[in-house]
Design a protein around this motif. Structure first.
Motif, PDB file in Angstrom:
ATOM      1  N   LEU A 120      48.244  53.407  29.604  1.00 57.00           N
ATOM      2  CA  LEU A 120      49.083  53.318  30.792  1.00 57.00           C
ATOM      3  C   LEU A 120      48.493  52.280  31.728  1.00 57.00           C
ATOM      4  N   TYR A 121      49.320  51.322  32.145  1.00 61.01           N
ATOM      5  CA  TYR A 121      48.894  50.252  33.034  1.00 61.01           C
ATOM      6  C   TYR A 121      49.678  50.360  34.336  1.00 61.01           C
ATOM      7  N   PHE A 122      48.976  50.243  35.450  1.00 59.23           N
ATOM      8  CA  PHE A 122      49.601  50.289  36.774  1.00 59.23           C
ATOM      9  C   PHE A 122      49.338  48.941  37.430  1.00 59.23           C
ATOM     10  N   GLN A 123      50.406  48.276  37.877  1.00 58.46           N
ATOM     11  CA  GLN A 123      50.247  46.921  38.390  1.00 58.46           C
ATOM     12  C   GLN A 123      51.114  46.676  39.610  1.00 58.46           C
ATOM     13  N   SER A 124      50.617  45.762  40.456  1.00 58.43           N
ATOM     14  CA  SER A 124      51.350  45.377  41.668  1.00 58.43           C
ATOM     15  C   SER A 124      51.109  43.896  41.945  1.00 58.43           C
ATOM     16  N   PRO A 125      52.104  43.228  42.559  1.00 58.22           N
ATOM     17  CA  PRO A 125      51.993  41.787  42.822  1.00 58.22           C
ATOM     18  C   PRO A 125      50.852  41.441  43.780  1.00 58.22           C
ATOM     19  N   THR A 126      50.284  40.248  43.564  1.00 62.27           N
ATOM     20  CA  THR A 126      49.233  39.743  44.445  1.00 62.27           C
ATOM     21  C   THR A 126      49.220  38.214  44.402  1.00 62.27           C
ATOM     22  N   ASP A 127      48.609  37.621  45.416  1.00 66.11           N
ATOM     23  CA  ASP A 127      48.416  36.177  45.403  1.00 66.11           C
ATOM     24  C   ASP A 127      46.939  35.825  45.172  1.00 66.11           C
ATOM     25  N   VAL A 128      46.141  36.819  44.811  1.00 64.26           N
ATOM     26  CA  VAL A 128      44.729  36.614  44.494  1.00 64.26           C
ATOM     27  C   VAL A 128      44.660  35.823  43.175  1.00 64.26           C
ATOM     28  N   PRO A 129      43.699  34.905  43.036  1.00 62.45           N
ATOM     29  CA  PRO A 129      43.607  34.086  41.819  1.00 62.45           C
ATOM     30  C   PRO A 129      43.478  34.912  40.531  1.00 62.45           C
ATOM     31  N   GLU A 130      44.032  34.351  39.464  1.00 61.19           N
ATOM     32  CA  GLU A 130      43.988  34.976  38.138  1.00 61.19           C
ATOM     33  C   GLU A 130      42.569  35.330  37.720  1.00 61.19           C
ATOM     34  N   GLU A 131      42.443  36.442  37.015  1.00 61.98           N
ATOM     35  CA  GLU A 131      41.202  36.950  36.437  1.00 61.98           C
ATOM     36  C   GLU A 131      40.181  37.428  37.459  1.00 61.98           C
ATOM     37  N   THR A 132      40.575  37.493  38.741  1.00 61.25           N
ATOM     38  CA  THR A 132      39.680  38.037  39.758  1.00 61.25           C
ATOM     39  C   THR A 132      39.544  39.539  39.542  1.00 61.25           C
ATOM     40  N   LYS A 133      38.319  40.037  39.599  1.00 54.63           N
ATOM     41  CA  LYS A 133      38.063  41.469  39.514  1.00 54.63           C
ATOM     42  C   LYS A 133      37.948  42.031  40.927  1.00 54.63           C
ATOM     43  N   LEU A 134      38.314  43.292  41.091  1.00 55.81           N
ATOM     44  CA  LEU A 134      38.254  43.934  42.405  1.00 55.81           C
ATOM     45  C   LEU A 134      36.854  43.840  43.012  1.00 55.81           C
ATOM     46  N   SER A 135      35.833  44.025  42.196  1.00 55.46           N
ATOM     47  CA  SER A 135      34.452  43.986  42.700  1.00 55.46           C
ATOM     48  C   SER A 135      34.079  42.622  43.268  1.00 55.46           C
ATOM     49  N   GLU A 136      34.830  41.581  42.940  1.00 56.52           N
ATOM     50  CA  GLU A 136      34.544  40.240  43.431  1.00 56.52           C
ATOM     51  C   GLU A 136      35.165  39.981  44.814  1.00 56.52           C
ATOM     52  N   VAL A 137      36.084  40.841  45.242  1.00 55.32           N
ATOM     53  CA  VAL A 137      36.740  40.620  46.537  1.00 55.32           C
ATOM     54  C   VAL A 137      36.463  41.710  47.548  1.00 55.32           C
ATOM     55  N   GLU A 138      35.855  42.795  47.139  1.00 56.11           N
ATOM     56  CA  GLU A 138      35.558  43.877  48.071  1.00 56.11           C
ATOM     57  C   GLU A 138      34.123  43.845  48.540  1.00 56.11           C
TER      58      GLU A 138
END
Length: 138
Positions: A120-138
């Motif tokens: 199961l995949y849950f997804q939502s739109p973003t303008d963050v660059p491709e392949e960015t991981k959450l840990s890289e922006v938080e």
């Protein structure tokens, strides 16, 4: 002819385990059920506009069916939502082992596997660059 919706139907090994995962872990609501000899054999689950049906089949006797141990192998569902990152934190707080959100195709995506191996995949739109991981922006 017009098709209005599709509702995936999953065979499950243990209904109570699957219900705990989907209802308590992922936040689905139990919309309907069929109880046979004191056991929930089938149910309909709903979250927002998404629905799933689950059925635990008898393994012997009338209406029995046999399945492989990994029923969900090769089956993936994608749920489009408003905030996949927020949903990730929500289900993690409930003990669900979800993947770290990562951006792919302009979407934050987090995934889980249910007790029977359905992906199961849950997804939502973003303008963050491709392949960015959450840990890289938080």
């Amino acid at each position: 002819m017009e098709v209005n919706r599709v509702v995936p139907f999953f065979a499950v090994k243990e209904m109570l385990t699957s219900l705990a995962f989907y209802v308590e872990g992922l936040g689905f609501e139990l919309e309907g059920k069929w109880v046979d000899e004191g056991v929930i054999r089938w149910c309909n689950l709903k979250m927002g506009n998404a629905e799933l049906m689950l059925q635990e089949f008898r393994t012997e006797g009338h209406d029995s069916r046999q399945f492989s141990e990994n029923k969900g192998e090769g089956v993936s569902l994608f749920f489009f939502c408003d905030d996949a990152v927020g949903y990730y934190w929500d289900i993690r707080s409930r003990g669900v082992d979800a993947s770290e959100p990562q951006v792919g195709n302009g979407m934050w995506v987090t995934s889980v596997s249910d007790p029977d191996g359905y992906n199961l995949y849950f997804q939502s739109p973003t303008d963050v660059p491709e392949e960015t991981k959450l840990s890289e922006v938080e």
